[in-house]
Design a protein around this motif. Structure first.
Motif, short mmCIF file in Angstrom:
data_model
loop_
_atom_site.label_atom_id
_atom_site.label_comp_id
_atom_site.label_asym_id
_atom_site.label_seq_id
_atom_site.Cartn_x
_atom_site.Cartn_y
_atom_site.Cartn_z
N TYR A 31 0.90 -1.15 0.02
CA TYR A 31 -0.13 0.02 0.12
C TYR A 31 0.87 1.27 -0.05
O TYR A 31 0.65 2.32 -0.66
N ALA A 32 1.97 1.33 1.06
CA ALA A 32 2.86 2.37 0.64
C ALA A 32 3.38 2.67 -0.59
O ALA A 32 3.55 3.82 -1.08
N LEU A 33 3.96 1.53 -1.31
CA LEU A 33 4.58 1.70 -2.57
C LEU A 33 3.46 2.22 -3.53
O LEU A 33 3.68 3.10 -4.56
N ILE A 34 2.25 1.92 -3.55
CA ILE A 34 1.16 2.65 -4.40
C ILE A 34 0.94 3.61 -4.24
O ILE A 34 0.84 4.59 -4.98
N LEU A 35 0.73 4.16 -2.70
CA LEU A 35 0.73 5.66 -2.45
C LEU A 35 1.96 6.39 -3.00
O LEU A 35 1.70 7.62 -3.42
N VAL A 36 3.13 6.01 -3.00
CA VAL A 36 4.30 6.76 -3.46
C VAL A 36 4.07 6.94 -5.04
O VAL A 36 4.40 8.09 -5.30
N LEU A 37 3.79 5.77 -5.65
CA LEU A 37 3.59 5.67 -7.01
C LEU A 37 2.63 7.04 -7.43
O LEU A 37 2.77 7.82 -8.34
N ILE A 38 1.57 6.87 -6.78
CA ILE A 38 0.32 8.00 -7.05
C ILE A 38 0.81 9.28 -6.75
O ILE A 38 0.56 10.33 -7.54
N ALA A 39 1.58 9.31 -5.84
CA ALA A 39 2.15 10.86 -5.42
C ALA A 39 3.20 11.33 -6.26
O ALA A 39 3.09 12.53 -6.90
N VAL A 40 4.01 10.28 -6.78
CA VAL A 40 4.93 10.88 -7.97
C VAL A 40 4.19 11.20 -9.36
O VAL A 40 4.50 12.07 -9.86
N VAL A 41 2.92 10.26 -9.73
CA VAL A 41 2.62 10.89 -10.93
C VAL A 41 1.82 12.05 -10.72
O VAL A 41 1.76 12.83 -11.69
N VAL A 42 1.02 12.26 -9.51
CA VAL A 42 0.34 13.88 -9.36
C VAL A 42 1.52 14.81 -9.41
O VAL A 42 1.15 15.70 -10.24
N ILE A 43 2.47 14.65 -8.72
CA ILE A 43 3.64 15.54 -8.85
C ILE A 43 4.19 15.96 -10.37
O ILE A 43 4.13 17.03 -10.87
N VAL A 44 4.24 15.06 -10.93
CA VAL A 44 4.72 15.11 -12.43
C VAL A 44 3.60 15.62 -13.29
O VAL A 44 3.93 16.73 -13.92
N ILE A 45 2.49 15.46 -13.08
CA ILE A 45 1.10 16.10 -13.86
C ILE A 45 1.10 17.48 -13.38
O ILE A 45 1.22 18.30 -14.50
N LEU A 46 1.37 17.75 -12.32
CA LEU A 46 1.13 19.12 -11.69
C LEU A 46 2.39 19.83 -12.52
O LEU A 46 2.31 21.18 -12.69
N SER A 47 3.48 19.22 -12.31
CA SER A 47 4.96 20.05 -12.74
C SER A 47 4.46 20.54 -14.44
O SER A 47 4.97 21.58 -14.92
N LEU A 48 4.08 19.46 -15.20
CA LEU A 48 3.94 19.67 -16.65
C LEU A 48 2.75 20.47 -16.91
O LEU A 48 2.83 21.34 -17.96
N LEU A 49 1.60 20.76 -16.11
CA LEU A 49 0.40 21.27 -16.43
C LEU A 49 0.36 22.62 -15.64
O LEU A 49 -0.62 23.36 -15.87
N GLY A 50 1.05 22.61 -14.57
CA GLY A 50 1.02 23.81 -13.65
C GLY A 50 1.17 25.04 -14.43
O GLY A 50 0.21 26.14 -14.30
N THR A 51 1.94 25.49 -15.28
CA THR A 51 2.00 26.78 -16.20
C THR A 51 0.76 27.02 -17.02
O THR A 51 0.26 27.81 -17.16
N GLN A 52 0.11 25.84 -17.42
CA GLN A 52 -0.95 26.24 -18.32
C GLN A 52 -2.21 26.37 -17.40
O GLN A 52 -2.97 27.22 -17.69
#
Length: 57
Positions: A21-42
């Motif tokens: 469960y911890a690994l799944i949560l870490v994976l979700i957090a990384v995906v969210v951070i990447v998406i926000l980094s890519l779409l943040g300026t838009q």
């Protein structure tokens, strides 16, 4: 002795589940951070356009 082995195996499996469960949560957090980094300026630009259209500063 058998009961002790059963308890040990149960605790080991429970710990393994928590790690999964911890690994799944870490994976979700990384995906969210990447998406926000890519779409943040838009997203920021969209809000800026909305603010200027409404007459804000």
């Amino acid at each position: 002795m058998v009961r002790l082995l059963e308890v040990w195996l149960w605790l080991r499996e429970k710990g393994q589940g928590l790690v999964e469960y911890a690994l799944i949560l870490v994976l979700i957090a990384v995906v969210v951070i990447v998406i926000l980094s890519l779409l943040g300026t838009q997203v920021s630009q969209v809000f800026s356009r909305i603010t200027s259209a409404l007459g804000g500063s």
